[in-house]
Enzyme design. Structure first.
Site, PDB file in Angstrom:
ATOM      1  CE1 TYR A 120      -1.210  15.141  -8.223  1.00 14.15           C
ATOM      2  CE2 TYR A 120      -0.320  16.492  -9.998  1.00 14.15           C
ATOM      3  CZ  TYR A 120      -0.192  15.938  -8.732  1.00 14.15           C
ATOM      4  OH  TYR A 120       0.933  16.188  -7.979  1.00 14.15           O
ATOM      5  CG  ASN A 175       4.891  15.266   0.856  1.00 11.58           C
ATOM      6  OD1 ASN A 175       5.250  15.808  -0.197  1.00 11.58           O
ATOM      7  ND2 ASN A 175       5.042  13.965   1.064  1.00 11.58           N
ATOM      8  CE  LYS A 208      -0.936  17.677  -5.497  1.00  8.33           C
ATOM      9  NZ  LYS A 208      -0.565  17.595  -4.068  1.00  8.33           N
TER      10      LYS A 208
END
Length: 255
Positions: free
Chosen positions: A159, A93, A163
């Site tokens: 970002y 996470n 991801k």
């Protein structure tokens, strides 16, 4: 009464921030009977999260952990195996968000730092977890991606790239280890009410206002919405699920 995660040993990274996904995931899994080891680079913060879970009757401990460092992964998992004998679930996470648009002087630095934590951190963790899970007959790995790994977001190119990488390496690893009873899936949160989201809203406010207004269910998500999805993937209810992506975004990417 039997719970969904009874006696499963779970490692959750990025557990210090509250409100945050790691803290919510740790609390949810512990409530279902899991033995939870929470880690974070912020040791006082993650120790406080573990203490809050124990105060509610859960089994939780904490350790300092920089997910970008191989030696920290080796140390954390070695200690976990010494204490508990096996690793059943890893929730990768921990992550960072640096909103630096292509016109920013920080754009390349933001790309590198986010790949170091978001991609390399999850990649190393997955590799270490696979080795541990092989010894105990299998397990479940949940890698946290984002809706930004599925669709474009203005001002978030670096970002989004990180991801998207998490999603694709997870699918590839899932194929490599499927025959060993090890499952690898990704979760893709939308706009969730966390400290990280607040940071993104401050530095990219014009775009975030438009994104929030476009959520079909009409509200931001809560960390518990993500924790519930992770619970399914961590439990034995998902033994036929691997290489998949789970979108929890209030319908945002359905448009």
């Amino acid at each position: 009464m039997t719970k969904r995660m009874d006696d499963k040993v779970v490692l959750v990274t990025g557990g210090a921030s509250r409100p945050g996904l790691g803290a919510a995931i740790g609390e949810r899994l512990a409530a279902e009977g899991a033995i939870v080891v929470l880690t974070d680079i912020d040791l006082p913060g993650v120790e406080e999260t573990a203490a809050l879970i124990r105060a509610k009757g859960g089994n939780a401990s904490a350790a300092k952990h920089d997910v970008a460092l191989q030696e920290d992964w080796d140390s954390v998992v070695t200690a976990l195996l010494a204490d508990h004998g096996r690793l059943d679930v890893l929730v990768n996470n921990a992550g960072i968000l640096d909103v630096a648009g292509m016109g920013s002087d920080r754009a390349v630095g933001a790309l590198r730092s986010q790949f170091e934590v978001n991609v390399a951190g999850s990649f190393i963790g997955t590799q270490v977890a696979v080795r541990a899970m092989r010894k105990s007959g299998g397990g479940s790995i949940v890698n946290m991606s984002s809706v930004a790994g599925l669709v474009g977001f203005r001002g978030s190119a670096s970002y989004a790239a990180s991801k998207g990488a998490v999603k694709m390496f997870s699918k590839s690893v899932a194929l490599e280890v499927a025959a060993e009873n090890i499952r690898v899936n990704t979760v893709h949160p939308g706009i969730i009410r966390t400290n990280m989201q607040d940071q993104g809203a401050e530095t990219n406010s014009d775009n975030y206002d438009a994104i929030e207004a476009a959520i079909p269910v009409g509200r931001l998500g809560e960390p518990e919405d993500i924790a519930n999805c992770v619970l399914f993937l961590a439990s034995d209810e998902s033994t036929y699920v691997t290489g998949a992506e789970f979108i929890v975004d209030g319908g945002y990417t359905a448009q």
